[in-house]
Scaffold this motif. Structure first.
Motif, PDB file in Angstrom:
ATOM      1  N   TYR A 296      64.277  30.279  83.762  1.00 49.53           N
ATOM      2  CA  TYR A 296      64.416  29.725  82.417  1.00 49.53           C
ATOM      3  C   TYR A 296      65.678  30.213  81.701  1.00 49.53           C
ATOM      4  O   TYR A 296      66.425  29.415  81.115  1.00 49.53           O
ATOM      5  CB  TYR A 296      63.161  30.055  81.595  1.00 49.53           C
TER       6      TYR A 296
ATOM      7  N   LEU B 169      58.314  19.163  78.204  1.00 49.56           N
ATOM      8  CA  LEU B 169      57.863  19.349  76.824  1.00 49.56           C
ATOM      9  C   LEU B 169      57.509  17.969  76.261  1.00 49.56           C
ATOM     10  O   LEU B 169      58.380  17.111  76.086  1.00 49.56           O
ATOM     11  CB  LEU B 169      58.948  20.002  75.966  1.00 49.56           C
TER      12      LEU B 169
ATOM     13  N   LEU C  72      64.588  22.193  81.439  1.00 49.48           N
ATOM     14  CA  LEU C  72      63.484  22.068  82.394  1.00 49.48           C
ATOM     15  C   LEU C  72      63.914  21.312  83.652  1.00 49.48           C
ATOM     16  O   LEU C  72      63.407  21.566  84.750  1.00 49.48           O
ATOM     17  CB  LEU C  72      62.289  21.369  81.732  1.00 49.48           C
TER      18      LEU C  72
ATOM     19  N   ASN D 144      51.620  32.489  77.643  1.00 47.70           N
ATOM     20  CA  ASN D 144      52.229  31.164  77.716  1.00 47.70           C
ATOM     21  C   ASN D 144      51.148  30.117  77.908  1.00 47.70           C
ATOM     22  O   ASN D 144      50.224  30.312  78.683  1.00 47.70           O
ATOM     23  CB  ASN D 144      53.212  31.107  78.881  1.00 47.70           C
TER      24      ASN D 144
ATOM     25  N   ILE E  11      58.675  26.025  75.044  1.00 42.17           N
ATOM     26  CA  ILE E  11      58.852  26.359  76.459  1.00 42.17           C
ATOM     27  C   ILE E  11      59.441  27.757  76.622  1.00 42.17           C
ATOM     28  O   ILE E  11      59.726  28.188  77.740  1.00 42.17           O
ATOM     29  CB  ILE E  11      59.751  25.336  77.186  1.00 42.17           C
TER      30      ILE E  11
ATOM     31  N   THR F 282      65.649  20.729  75.650  1.00 43.90           N
ATOM     32  CA  THR F 282      64.604  21.321  76.486  1.00 43.90           C
ATOM     33  C   THR F 282      64.439  20.538  77.776  1.00 43.90           C
ATOM     34  O   THR F 282      64.154  21.111  78.822  1.00 43.90           O
ATOM     35  CB  THR F 282      63.268  21.358  75.734  1.00 43.90           C
TER      36      THR F 282
ATOM     37  N   PRO G 215      54.281  22.050  76.142  1.00 40.02           N
ATOM     38  CA  PRO G 215      54.664  21.836  77.538  1.00 40.02           C
ATOM     39  C   PRO G 215      53.442  21.341  78.313  1.00 40.02           C
ATOM     40  O   PRO G 215      52.318  21.742  78.019  1.00 40.02           O
ATOM     41  CB  PRO G 215      55.094  23.227  78.015  1.00 40.02           C
TER      42      PRO G 215
ATOM     43  N   VAL H  83      50.338  26.068  78.812  1.00 39.29           N
ATOM     44  CA  VAL H  83      50.781  24.761  79.299  1.00 39.29           C
ATOM     45  C   VAL H  83      49.561  23.860  79.348  1.00 39.29           C
ATOM     46  O   VAL H  83      48.507  24.265  79.855  1.00 39.29           O
ATOM     47  CB  VAL H  83      51.398  24.858  80.712  1.00 39.29           C
TER      48      VAL H  83
ATOM     49  N   LEU I 247      57.787  30.466  78.977  1.00 38.37           N
ATOM     50  CA  LEU I 247      57.620  30.151  80.405  1.00 38.37           C
ATOM     51  C   LEU I 247      58.127  31.296  81.274  1.00 38.37           C
ATOM     52  O   LEU I 247      59.278  31.714  81.157  1.00 38.37           O
ATOM     53  CB  LEU I 247      58.420  28.898  80.769  1.00 38.37           C
TER      54      LEU I 247
ATOM     55  N   VAL J  37      57.092  20.801  84.773  1.00 39.64           N
ATOM     56  CA  VAL J  37      56.699  21.039  83.378  1.00 39.64           C
ATOM     57  C   VAL J  37      57.673  20.264  82.496  1.00 39.64           C
ATOM     58  O   VAL J  37      58.894  20.329  82.696  1.00 39.64           O
ATOM     59  CB  VAL J  37      56.742  22.541  83.027  1.00 39.64           C
TER      60      VAL J  37
END
Lengths: 425, 425
Positions: A167, A239, A157, A386, A219, A153, A256, A388, A222, A237
């Motif tokens: 993504y 994780l 990212l 989502n 994630i 991840t 995240p 965050v 996203l 961002v």
């Protein structure tokens, strides 16, 4: 130092890495005597006589001192480990799921059999974090353990933020380079990071917490609008897996998070992992290294085998020194939640709402929500929604009881009004 | 775990930090029984009966298990440590100068007496680097150990680059905040970092190298024009300690270096230290933490005392596994040297010159020079001359023999011509 005969289970990525590191280490007094594999037909890079498909041939061999378990299947791994310890053999494993789900049982089994199980390779590859927690921070009260525990991840990212990819494209690139599995679920949904966090909770705070009790947000929800929001605010961002001790309770979660460019985790890129420890005496310590891969994980496994040669075992010092602090999910987190339509999230789950923003292509709320509500998932499973985390740990707020305080503004939202506005309370 | 009675020498910054960490550690089975101090008249925060000025009272006390040596004077420290080991007591010390200058002797003494000396607190405060090298990288071939080993100079350079202060002002601020000593010589000239590097050479590469054999260039000759040059090129300057293994020889030096913003050491600021290890299997590992201070160093000392409770001792694995690699200063470094007048430096010491720049307020050359020439100092002691390394370790060049190749351009310079020009070869 006595010579160690190794019985190996599994000869995949890490198993082959172990073989290579072992053969390239100076004066390491050990060798792989037998390798148990599932598929006898597959062609192998080593002589056929080294392989077997009969696990008993290894576990019952009196000449084998140490069992190294490097297979994927957590249930089969648990059987191998259990029967090895009961047969008087110490074990090295890198199976994070198996260890995380059975750690209390495995500690009891070590006490009963007098044999050791070491698993440095299960947590953040080449970073020697478990040994450091045990040996070096065994007596130091820790406040926080936090970090980037999953390389796949983090690679995705990094591509997203450093190369402005979306993504899906970043995931495809990660897969084609071997940094993400063809089924990336365990990574992108935060399970892998959660298993590691669960193991570290035992070594950092002395508590056993089953993975199912820890919330993991991934994630994979996203959206590009979320990424734009982060970029606009000057955030990346990442994780993050995080555990904190507050007023002698322990809180933990994987999610995240928006990370500012001054944060020590902001520059940890690609397949690198990082673990940050904050203690009463040492202040912040940060450990950075490759979190996965054949050789880094193989080296971690080798260092465990080497430790067994002088009868090292984890002492679980925090477990005995801290007296079982309670684990709790009753704490508030400040979260950003984006959604397509207000009907798709239940705003009554929030303790309070700070910001609301609605437009035709991007709608979100920022508010406080209790970890235990996040654990229930409910509307979180909807891929349109989502979450965050907004705050880094320093501002983590402790709530004894989570009661969603509905106010008229939220009621308005629930009626489905779409307002082109942004309110910051 | 048996209870440990501690005899402490010195009750300054680290001694008091140890006292505090010890009293705030859960279930640590140990206590300070007696503290030997130099000045009996000074008022103390603890009861008088704890103190003595007679070192024999501690060393000969049969109830004292461990001697903790935390005094400044390296010669007196060596006497205490030697007589403690000979009296059957293991020792913890944080005296980097004493350990660096006597490590081969101290290892022999441990072998003869069967007692241990641990010194994690001597290198980079709270970062558990020695234990990690011994336990975790004992079998892994390392290529490089590199880092920021001195907190005072890092604090000064952070102020210089982040707040645009000049060197003198930054030093004054560091002194007023207690981050630099009133006599900052050992720090700013790179001696402190060199002692730590000398100790790590034993644990990372298995060799004993006396500090006097390692070149240390400091930051005290940095001029504002040097700082402007670095800023223009997008560099920071950091005081770096570095050791590399190339073709099974080991090279080491301490010097200010130009560090690009993408370098992992670039963001290590203020009083933080960092140690980067590069190994055959693990790739790069970076450890970051507070390098000095009462509690971080006290915690490092406490973790050593704790390790003695289960009879831990360093095994010096690399020394036995690598078979004494040769240490060498016969390698070229690319350096930037600024000066007031070309007569003040001896350009024939250079192997080659790449850049020359002369103006009335800032003149420099960039060229390759052999480490052994730098060690001789000569014109380097002139405060008008300042040296900064240009290359990071990846480009370190190996030279078997250093012969300065004079060419006509250099001859021109030596005649004192002042040219307003910049040539890049």
């Amino acid at each position: 130092m006595k010579k160690i005969n190794i019985g190996l289970f599994g000869f995949g990525c890490v198993g082959q890495g172990l073989y290579e590191t072992l053969n390239n280490s100076k004066n390491f007094a050990g060798e792989i005597k037998k390798i148990c594999i599932k598929n006898a037909e597959k062609s192998r890079s080593l002589p056929r006589r080294l392989f077997t498909i009969d696990k008993e041939e290894i576990i019952r061999d009196p000449e084998i001192d140490v069992i190294v378990e490097l297979i994927d299947d957590a249930n089969a791994a648990l059987e191998i480990v259990t029967s090895s310890l009961k047969n008087g053999k110490s074990v090295v494993t890198a199976n994070k799921k198996m260890v995380a789900e059975n750690l209390e049982f495995l500690v009891k089994l070590q006490n009963e059999t007098g044999k050791a199980i070491l698993y440095e390779g299960a947590v953040c590859g080449s970073i020697p974090i478990i040994r450091t927690l045990e040996e070096y921070f065994g007596h130091e009260p820790l406040d926080e353990v936090k970090g980037i525990f999953n390389g796949s991840t983090n690679y995705i990212l990094t591509k997203v933020f450093n190369e402005n990819l979306d993504y899906d494209e970043a995931l495809r690139q990660a897969q084609s380079l071997g940094f993400a599995e063809s089924d990336p679920t365990l990574d992108v949904k935060g399970f892998d990071a959660k298993y590691k966090l669960s193991i570290l909770l035992t070594h950092a705070f002395g508590i056993y917490v089953k993975p199912e009790s820890i919330v993991n947000l991934g994630i994979d929800h996203l959206k590009n609008t979320d990424l734009e929001y982060a970029r606009e605010k000057g955030f990346k961002v990442k994780l993050i897996a995080q555990a904190r001790r507050i007023d002698d309770k322990v809180f933990a979660f994987v999610a995240p998070q928006f990370i500012g460019h001054n944060d020590s985790l902001s520059s940890i890129d690609n397949e690198f992992n990082a673990v940050s420890l904050t203690g009463d005496f040492c202040d912040e310590q940060l450990f950075i290294g490759k979190g996965a891969g054949s050789l880094p994980t193989g080296a971690a496994v080798l260092s465990d085998i080497s430790a067994l040669s002088y009868d090292y075992k984890y002492e679980y010092k925090k477990f005995y020194n801290l007296g079982q602090l309670p684990f709790s999910n009753e704490s508030l987190l400040k979260v950003y939640v984006s959604f397509n339509s207000p009907q798709e999230i239940d705003l009554s789950d929030f303790e309070s709402i700070h910001d609301k923003y609605f437009s035709f292509d991007h709608s979100y709320v920022v508010g406080n929500i209790c970890i235990s509500r996040l654990l229930e998932k409910k509307w979180l499973n909807n891929p349109n929604n989502n979450v965050v985390l907004c705050e880094n740990s320093r501002q983590l707020q402790l709530g004894n009881l989570c009661v969603a305080s509905l106010n008229t503004e939220i009621e308005d939202l629930k009626k489905g009004q779409v307002l082109l506005e942004k309110i910051t309370v």
